[in-house]
Design a protein around this motif. Structure first.
Motif, PDB file in Angstrom:
ATOM      1  N   ALA A  71     -10.463   3.076   6.003  1.00 44.91           N
ATOM      2  CA  ALA A  71     -10.476   4.506   6.353  1.00 44.91           C
ATOM      3  C   ALA A  71      -9.062   5.072   6.348  1.00 44.91           C
ATOM      4  CB  ALA A  71     -11.133   4.711   7.717  1.00 44.91           C
ATOM      5  N   VAL A  72      -8.113   4.342   6.909  1.00 48.00           N
ATOM      6  CA  VAL A  72      -6.717   4.792   6.935  1.00 48.00           C
ATOM      7  C   VAL A  72      -6.178   4.889   5.511  1.00 48.00           C
ATOM      8  CG1 VAL A  72      -4.367   4.151   7.646  1.00 48.00           C
ATOM      9  CG2 VAL A  72      -6.263   3.915   9.262  1.00 48.00           C
ATOM     10  N   ALA A  73      -6.455   3.881   4.693  1.00 48.13           N
ATOM     11  CA  ALA A  73      -5.988   3.891   3.305  1.00 48.13           C
ATOM     12  C   ALA A  73      -6.586   5.070   2.530  1.00 48.13           C
ATOM     13  CB  ALA A  73      -6.336   2.570   2.617  1.00 48.13           C
ATOM     14  N   ALA A  74      -7.876   5.293   2.729  1.00 48.59           N
ATOM     15  CA  ALA A  74      -8.541   6.397   2.016  1.00 48.59           C
ATOM     16  C   ALA A  74      -7.939   7.744   2.410  1.00 48.59           C
ATOM     17  CB  ALA A  74     -10.040   6.379   2.297  1.00 48.59           C
ATOM     18  N   LYS A  75      -7.638   7.920   3.698  1.00 47.51           N
ATOM     19  CA  LYS A  75      -7.026   9.183   4.138  1.00 47.51           C
ATOM     20  C   LYS A  75      -5.652   9.376   3.528  1.00 47.51           C
ATOM     21  CE  LYS A  75      -9.576   9.684   8.402  1.00 47.51           C
ATOM     22  NZ  LYS A  75      -9.560   9.618   9.854  1.00 47.51           N
ATOM     23  N   ARG A  76      -4.991   8.279   3.188  1.00 45.77           N
ATOM     24  CA  ARG A  76      -3.661   8.350   2.562  1.00 45.77           C
ATOM     25  C   ARG A  76      -3.755   8.320   1.048  1.00 45.77           C
ATOM     26  NH1 ARG A  76      -0.145   4.743   6.880  1.00 45.77           N
ATOM     27  NH2 ARG A  76      -0.785   5.982   8.664  1.00 45.77           N
ATOM     28  N   ARG A  77      -4.974   8.424   0.548  1.00 42.90           N
ATOM     29  CA  ARG A  77      -5.249   8.454  -0.887  1.00 42.90           C
ATOM     30  C   ARG A  77      -4.817   7.182  -1.612  1.00 42.90           C
ATOM     31  NH1 ARG A  77      -8.466  12.309  -0.070  1.00 42.90           N
ATOM     32  NH2 ARG A  77      -7.807  14.459  -0.100  1.00 42.90           N
ATOM     33  N   LEU A  78      -4.873   6.058  -0.907  1.00 41.75           N
ATOM     34  CA  LEU A  78      -4.578   4.764  -1.502  1.00 41.75           C
ATOM     35  C   LEU A  78      -5.896   4.123  -1.923  1.00 41.75           C
ATOM     36  CD1 LEU A  78      -2.010   3.508   1.146  1.00 41.75           C
ATOM     37  CD2 LEU A  78      -1.501   4.307  -1.172  1.00 41.75           C
ATOM     38  N   VAL A  79      -5.928   3.561  -3.107  1.00 44.57           N
ATOM     39  CA  VAL A  79      -7.149   2.958  -3.634  1.00 44.57           C
ATOM     40  C   VAL A  79      -7.084   1.449  -3.422  1.00 44.57           C
ATOM     41  CG1 VAL A  79      -8.612   2.632  -5.662  1.00 44.57           C
ATOM     42  CG2 VAL A  79      -7.378   4.796  -5.336  1.00 44.57           C
ATOM     43  N   THR A 111      -5.653  -6.024  -2.050  1.00 43.00           N
ATOM     44  CA  THR A 111      -5.227  -5.688  -3.403  1.00 43.00           C
ATOM     45  C   THR A 111      -5.492  -4.206  -3.615  1.00 43.00           C
ATOM     46  OG1 THR A 111      -5.836  -7.896  -4.152  1.00 43.00           O
ATOM     47  CG2 THR A 111      -5.513  -6.210  -5.854  1.00 43.00           C
ATOM     48  N   PHE A 112      -4.470  -3.513  -4.058  1.00 43.27           N
ATOM     49  CA  PHE A 112      -4.588  -2.088  -4.327  1.00 43.27           C
ATOM     50  C   PHE A 112      -4.750  -1.877  -5.820  1.00 43.27           C
ATOM     51  CE2 PHE A 112      -2.446  -2.371  -0.292  1.00 43.27           C
ATOM     52  CZ  PHE A 112      -3.030  -1.359   0.450  1.00 43.27           C
ATOM     53  N   ALA A 113      -5.415  -0.784  -6.189  1.00 45.25           N
ATOM     54  CA  ALA A 113      -5.601  -0.434  -7.595  1.00 45.25           C
ATOM     55  C   ALA A 113      -4.233  -0.178  -8.227  1.00 45.25           C
ATOM     56  CB  ALA A 113      -6.502   0.784  -7.728  1.00 45.25           C
ATOM     57  N   GLY A 114      -4.173  -0.338  -9.530  1.00 45.99           N
ATOM     58  CA  GLY A 114      -2.924  -0.246 -10.277  1.00 45.99           C
ATOM     59  C   GLY A 114      -2.022   0.924  -9.936  1.00 45.99           C
ATOM     60  N   GLY A 115      -2.578   2.094  -9.681  1.00 44.45           N
ATOM     61  CA  GLY A 115      -1.756   3.270  -9.423  1.00 44.45           C
ATOM     62  C   GLY A 115      -1.234   3.381  -8.002  1.00 44.45           C
ATOM     63  N   SER A 116      -1.700   2.536  -7.104  1.00 37.94           N
ATOM     64  CA  SER A 116      -1.281   2.604  -5.702  1.00 37.94           C
ATOM     65  C   SER A 116      -0.104   1.667  -5.466  1.00 37.94           C
ATOM     66  CB  SER A 116      -2.439   2.217  -4.776  1.00 37.94           C
ATOM     67  OG  SER A 116      -3.505   3.123  -4.918  1.00 37.94           O
ATOM     68  N   GLN A 117       1.033   2.234  -5.145  1.00 40.19           N
ATOM     69  CA  GLN A 117       2.228   1.442  -4.846  1.00 40.19           C
ATOM     70  C   GLN A 117       2.355   1.310  -3.333  1.00 40.19           C
ATOM     71  OE1 GLN A 117       3.961  -0.086  -7.082  1.00 40.19           O
ATOM     72  NE2 GLN A 117       2.930   0.847  -8.829  1.00 40.19           N
ATOM     73  N   VAL A 118       2.220   0.096  -2.831  1.00 40.22           N
ATOM     74  CA  VAL A 118       2.304  -0.138  -1.395  1.00 40.22           C
ATOM     75  C   VAL A 118       3.271  -1.291  -1.152  1.00 40.22           C
ATOM     76  CG1 VAL A 118       1.018  -0.735   0.683  1.00 40.22           C
ATOM     77  CG2 VAL A 118      -0.059   0.667  -1.073  1.00 40.22           C
ATOM     78  N   GLY A 119       4.380  -0.973  -0.499  1.00 42.00           N
ATOM     79  CA  GLY A 119       5.359  -2.005  -0.171  1.00 42.00           C
ATOM     80  C   GLY A 119       4.985  -2.720   1.113  1.00 42.00           C
ATOM     81  N   ALA A 120       5.751  -3.758   1.456  1.00 42.29           N
ATOM     82  CA  ALA A 120       5.470  -4.573   2.635  1.00 42.29           C
ATOM     83  C   ALA A 120       5.503  -3.742   3.920  1.00 42.29           C
ATOM     84  CB  ALA A 120       6.455  -5.728   2.718  1.00 42.29           C
ATOM     85  N   GLU A 121       6.477  -2.858   4.050  1.00 40.03           N
ATOM     86  CA  GLU A 121       6.562  -2.026   5.260  1.00 40.03           C
ATOM     87  C   GLU A 121       5.387  -1.071   5.361  1.00 40.03           C
ATOM     88  OE1 GLU A 121      10.261  -0.040   6.010  1.00 40.03           O
ATOM     89  OE2 GLU A 121      11.426  -1.882   5.681  1.00 40.03           O
ATOM     90  N   ASP A 122       5.012  -0.466   4.231  1.00 48.91           N
ATOM     91  CA  ASP A 122       3.861   0.439   4.229  1.00 48.91           C
ATOM     92  C   ASP A 122       2.581  -0.316   4.572  1.00 48.91           C
ATOM     93  OD1 ASP A 122       5.372   2.688   3.584  1.00 48.91           O
ATOM     94  OD2 ASP A 122       5.112   2.379   1.424  1.00 48.91           O
ATOM     95  N   LEU A 123       2.432  -1.514   4.033  1.00 47.63           N
ATOM     96  CA  LEU A 123       1.253  -2.331   4.316  1.00 47.63           C
ATOM     97  C   LEU A 123       1.202  -2.662   5.811  1.00 47.63           C
ATOM     98  CD1 LEU A 123      -1.224  -3.864   3.251  1.00 47.63           C
ATOM     99  CD2 LEU A 123       0.295  -5.822   2.844  1.00 47.63           C
ATOM    100  N   ARG A 125       2.457  -0.908   8.259  1.00 46.21           N
ATOM    101  CA  ARG A 125       2.088   0.326   8.978  1.00 46.21           C
ATOM    102  C   ARG A 125       0.599   0.622   8.851  1.00 46.21           C
ATOM    103  NH1 ARG A 125       7.447   2.020   7.715  1.00 46.21           N
ATOM    104  NH2 ARG A 125       6.877   2.892   5.711  1.00 46.21           N
ATOM    105  N   LEU A 126       0.017   0.345   7.686  1.00 43.75           N
ATOM    106  CA  LEU A 126      -1.432   0.529   7.512  1.00 43.75           C
ATOM    107  C   LEU A 126      -2.199  -0.391   8.459  1.00 43.75           C
ATOM    108  CD1 LEU A 126      -1.610   0.710   3.612  1.00 43.75           C
ATOM    109  CD2 LEU A 126      -2.273   2.544   5.186  1.00 43.75           C
ATOM    110  N   HIS A 127      -1.764  -1.658   8.550  1.00 38.38           N
ATOM    111  CA  HIS A 127      -2.430  -2.604   9.445  1.00 38.38           C
ATOM    112  C   HIS A 127      -2.235  -2.207  10.911  1.00 38.38           C
ATOM    113  CE1 HIS A 127      -4.207  -5.494   6.772  1.00 38.38           C
ATOM    114  NE2 HIS A 127      -3.079  -5.629   6.103  1.00 38.38           N
ATOM    115  N   GLU A 128      -1.059  -1.713  11.264  1.00 40.60           N
ATOM    116  CA  GLU A 128      -0.816  -1.269  12.641  1.00 40.60           C
ATOM    117  C   GLU A 128      -1.722  -0.099  12.998  1.00 40.60           C
ATOM    118  OE1 GLU A 128       3.398  -0.543  12.725  1.00 40.60           O
ATOM    119  OE2 GLU A 128       3.866  -2.687  12.787  1.00 40.60           O
ATOM    120  N   ALA A 129      -1.875   0.852  12.084  1.00 39.59           N
ATOM    121  CA  ALA A 129      -2.760   1.996  12.328  1.00 39.59           C
ATOM    122  C   ALA A 129      -4.209   1.530  12.449  1.00 39.59           C
ATOM    123  CB  ALA A 129      -2.616   3.027  11.208  1.00 39.59           C
ATOM    124  N   ALA A 130      -4.601   0.589  11.606  1.00 37.43           N
ATOM    125  CA  ALA A 130      -5.967   0.063  11.665  1.00 37.43           C
ATOM    126  C   ALA A 130      -6.198  -0.637  12.998  1.00 37.43           C
ATOM    127  CB  ALA A 130      -6.223  -0.901  10.504  1.00 37.43           C
TER     128      ALA A 130
END
Length: 149
Positions: A71-79, A111-123, A125-130
């Protein structure tokens, strides 16, 4: 806000209640029809091939974290292309000397779709929000940590 129900069915198929041999197998029934064969853990004389309550708790924590992460990823438009978690719950003595699931480690590989660039720090933060927004993590005493990488 909402209620969540389960029906737990157990039937004594033995002639008594001998502590060593009474049946532990039972069923978890959920609204909408799913039925899960459940039992005690094998170490506690449970049936083979059944889910035990400890596994169910670990699965609930992992599933809730994953759904909140998505849900957090989808709100951030990450695939998100795929998400696999090999979660582990630790049954050990708590501060009062009682057996409890004292901690749960989530080990998601995302695993993110090809167009989604997610670095270690961003990942992270996504897990912390989740984790912050996971209903199950907010509901249990066991610490729940997320191990990535």
């Amino acid at each position: 806000m909402s209620e969540h129900t389960a029906v737990i069915r157990w039937q004594n198929t033995a002639s008594g209640m001998d502590p060593e041999t009474y049946p532990r197998d039972h069923r978890w029934e959920f609204e909408g029809g799913p039925v899960v064969s459940a039992s005690a853990a094998p170490a506690y004389r449970g049936g083979a091939g059944c889910v035990d309550p400890e596994e169910g708790l670990v699965a609930a924590a992992s599933s809730c974290h994953m759904l909140t992460f998505l849900a957090v990823a989808a709100k951030r438009r990450l695939v998100v292309q795929s998400y696999v978690d090999q979660a582990v719950g630790y049954l050990e003595k708590d501060a009062e000397g009682r057996l409890a699931i004292t901690r749960i480690e989530l080990r998601p590989v995302v695993t993110f779709a090809g167009g989604s660039q997610v670095g270690a720090e961003d990942l992270q933060r996504l897990h912390e929000a989740a984790h912050r927004n996971c209903f199950i993590a907010s509901s249990i005493r066991a610490s729940i940590t997320v191990k990535t990488g």
